[in-house]
Design an enzyme around this catalytic site. Structure first.
Site, PDB file in Angstrom:
ATOM      1  N   HIS A  87     -22.935  31.017  34.747  1.00 46.63           N
ATOM      2  CA  HIS A  87     -22.508  31.044  36.153  1.00 46.63           C
ATOM      3  C   HIS A  87     -21.486  32.156  36.384  1.00 46.63           C
ATOM      4  O   HIS A  87     -21.471  32.800  37.433  1.00 46.63           O
ATOM      5  CB  HIS A  87     -21.899  29.705  36.557  1.00 46.63           C
ATOM      6  CG  HIS A  87     -22.889  28.584  36.635  1.00 46.63           C
ATOM      7  ND1 HIS A  87     -24.006  28.634  37.439  1.00 46.63           N
ATOM      8  CD2 HIS A  87     -22.927  27.371  36.024  1.00 46.63           C
ATOM      9  CE1 HIS A  87     -24.697  27.504  37.318  1.00 46.63           C
ATOM     10  NE2 HIS A  87     -24.068  26.731  36.463  1.00 46.63           N
ATOM     11  N   CYS A  99     -15.721  21.341  25.428  1.00 46.44           N
ATOM     12  CA  CYS A  99     -16.413  21.252  26.712  1.00 46.44           C
ATOM     13  C   CYS A  99     -17.567  20.273  26.650  1.00 46.44           C
ATOM     14  O   CYS A  99     -17.479  19.157  27.127  1.00 46.44           O
ATOM     15  CB  CYS A  99     -16.905  22.629  27.175  1.00 46.44           C
ATOM     16  SG  CYS A  99     -17.851  22.573  28.729  1.00 46.44           S
ATOM     17  N   CYS A 101     -22.075  27.909  26.658  1.00 45.14           N
ATOM     18  CA  CYS A 101     -22.215  26.925  27.727  1.00 45.14           C
ATOM     19  C   CYS A 101     -22.795  27.580  28.980  1.00 45.14           C
ATOM     20  O   CYS A 101     -22.564  28.769  29.241  1.00 45.14           O
ATOM     21  CB  CYS A 101     -20.854  26.311  28.042  1.00 45.14           C
ATOM     22  SG  CYS A 101     -20.876  25.048  29.337  1.00 45.14           S
ATOM     23  N   HIS A 136     -15.423  29.370  26.747  1.00 49.68           N
ATOM     24  CA  HIS A 136     -14.388  28.357  27.010  1.00 49.68           C
ATOM     25  C   HIS A 136     -14.546  27.135  26.114  1.00 49.68           C
ATOM     26  O   HIS A 136     -13.984  26.088  26.393  1.00 49.68           O
ATOM     27  CB  HIS A 136     -14.441  27.929  28.487  1.00 49.68           C
ATOM     28  CG  HIS A 136     -15.724  27.263  28.873  1.00 49.68           C
ATOM     29  ND1 HIS A 136     -16.887  27.964  29.106  1.00 49.68           N
ATOM     30  CD2 HIS A 136     -16.061  25.956  29.028  1.00 49.68           C
ATOM     31  CE1 HIS A 136     -17.853  27.134  29.412  1.00 49.68           C
ATOM     32  NE2 HIS A 136     -17.386  25.896  29.363  1.00 49.68           N
ATOM     33  N   SER A 139     -21.862  27.244  31.921  1.00 55.59           N
ATOM     34  CA  SER A 139     -20.817  27.652  32.860  1.00 55.59           C
ATOM     35  C   SER A 139     -20.499  29.134  32.741  1.00 55.59           C
ATOM     36  O   SER A 139     -20.130  29.777  33.734  1.00 55.59           O
ATOM     37  CB  SER A 139     -19.547  26.824  32.639  1.00 55.59           C
ATOM     38  OG  SER A 139     -19.776  25.466  32.933  1.00 55.59           O
TER      39      SER A 139
END
Length: 375
Positions: free
Chosen positions: A45, A169, A40, A62, A42
């Site tokens: 990031h 997610c 993902c 995650h 994220s």
């Protein structure tokens, strides 16, 4: 136990495969042997430092699913051998947020980026005897995880675990952002800006809800083509290109819902999204940006006089304990595409290649699949 894991040791560095120490479950925790983990944005990031961490190293990941292998004292919702999806937002069921039906903003989520376990505020993963932060208190870039009971959702065993992982997610977030918090319904016009692992599910969620027009916007031609397979009626490379057509096909009414699911959001996208949205409509902000970026461009005149709404969203605005089983039922019935979401699979050692492919727009969702060699 010692397990291999993909960790980042400082902001901007590449993922490195290290052998880390994973602690056994304490009270209220379980250990899970993972089948797969999604890649993902994220976690990108996390790697770049756009998401704030108190320290490094950090263990990413995650979005995962697997089989419970150990159960700590006091755990009642799962037992060894159960199949589970890991939800990146814990849902304790007891805090004020959960009590109000807002499991997706459970109070236990306050510690998601601290690495401190919910049960005792210590760390389950260490490297050279130093603590390692588990992304969203999970850390699925490792074949085993030790997590709190609040972060696992028991599922039935007929669902392939590598497909179920996507519900942790991307699928739940994208689908719910269009249908739940976005409220898309029959006859609506829905615009989705950014067609990656989250946005593609906003597309298929809006189509499933009966939207008349589902307009997917992404600069990558591959993703625009894929969006048509998931229910998009129109595709464009940019909002600027899409605006006149949205006006034409809706007879000037514009979109009922605009969902922003770009991989890295900046404040200058808000006003174009508002312009694509009609009177009384809603812009749902799902994409993440740098934690320190607070600059947003929008017309307050338009926001007020046309009664438009700007709404943030996490996990699609729906609790994981209700959303994940419901979406798996959609998958069983053929109403939700999961198999088609995974463009390419990778070994854990290929994680940097996987993220390079994501940044180059080659994947809807890349996925790490664990094999016997990883356990």
């Amino acid at each position: 136990m010692k397990v291999k894991a993909a960790v980042v040791k400082a902001p901007g560095q590449a993922w490195e495969i290290e052998e880390v120490e994973l602690g056994d479950p304490v009270s209220g925790e379980v250990q899970v042997r993972l089948a797969a983990s999604g890649l993902c944005h994220s976690d990108e990031h996390l790697r770049t430092g756009a998401s704030p961490l108190p320290f490094f190293p950090a263990l990413g990941g995650h979005e995962g699913a697997g089989v419970v292998t150990k159960v700590g004292p006091g755990v009642t919702s799962v037992e060894e051998g159960d199949h589970v999806v890991l939800a990146f937002i814990p849902a304790c069921g007891r805090c004020p947020s959960c009590a109000k039906g807002l499991q997706n903003i459970c109070d236990e989520g306050a510690g998601l980026l601290t690495g401190q376990a919910i049960s005792d505020k210590t760390y389950r993963v260490t490297l050279n005897d130093e603590p390692v932060i588990q992304m969203c208190l999970l850390g699925t870039f490792s074949p085993y995880v030790t997590v709190n009971e609040a972060s696992v959702i028991k599922i039935e065993k007929d669902i392939p675990l590598d497909k179920a992982a996507l519900l942790g997610c991307g699928v739940a977030t994208g689908w719910g952002s269009a249908t739940a918090i976005g409220g898309a319904k029959v006859g609506d016009t829905v615009v989705v800006v950014g067609v990656g692992g989250v946005g593609i599910n906003s597309v298929q969620g809006a189509a499933s809800a009966g939207a008349r027009f589902v307009i997917a916007i992404d600069p990558v031609e591959f993703k625009r083509d894929k969006a048509k397979e998931f229910g998009a009626t129109h595709t464009f490379a940019s909002l600027e290109e899409a605006l006149p057509v949205i006006g034409e096909i809706t007879w000037g009414k514009m979109a009922d819902v605009t969902v922003i699911t770009v991989g890295e959001i900046h404040g200058d996208i808000i006003q174009p999204a508002l312009s694509a949205t009609g009177k009384g409509g809603q812009v749902v902000v799902v994409g993440m940006g740098h934690y320190a970026d607070s600059q947003v461009t929008l017309s307050l005149f338009e926001l007020t006089l046309l009664q438009k709404r700007l709404q943030g969203a996490i996990f699609g605005g729906v609790g994981p304990r209700s959303q994940i089983p419901k979406l798996l039922d959609h998958y069983r019935s053929g109403a939700l595409k999961l198999d088609e979401l995974v463009t390419k699979t990778y070994k854990l050692e290929e994680i940097n290649e996987g993220y390079a492919d994501m940044l180059e727009g080659k994947n809807l969702r890349g996925m790490i699949v664990y094999t016997e060699d990883d356990y």
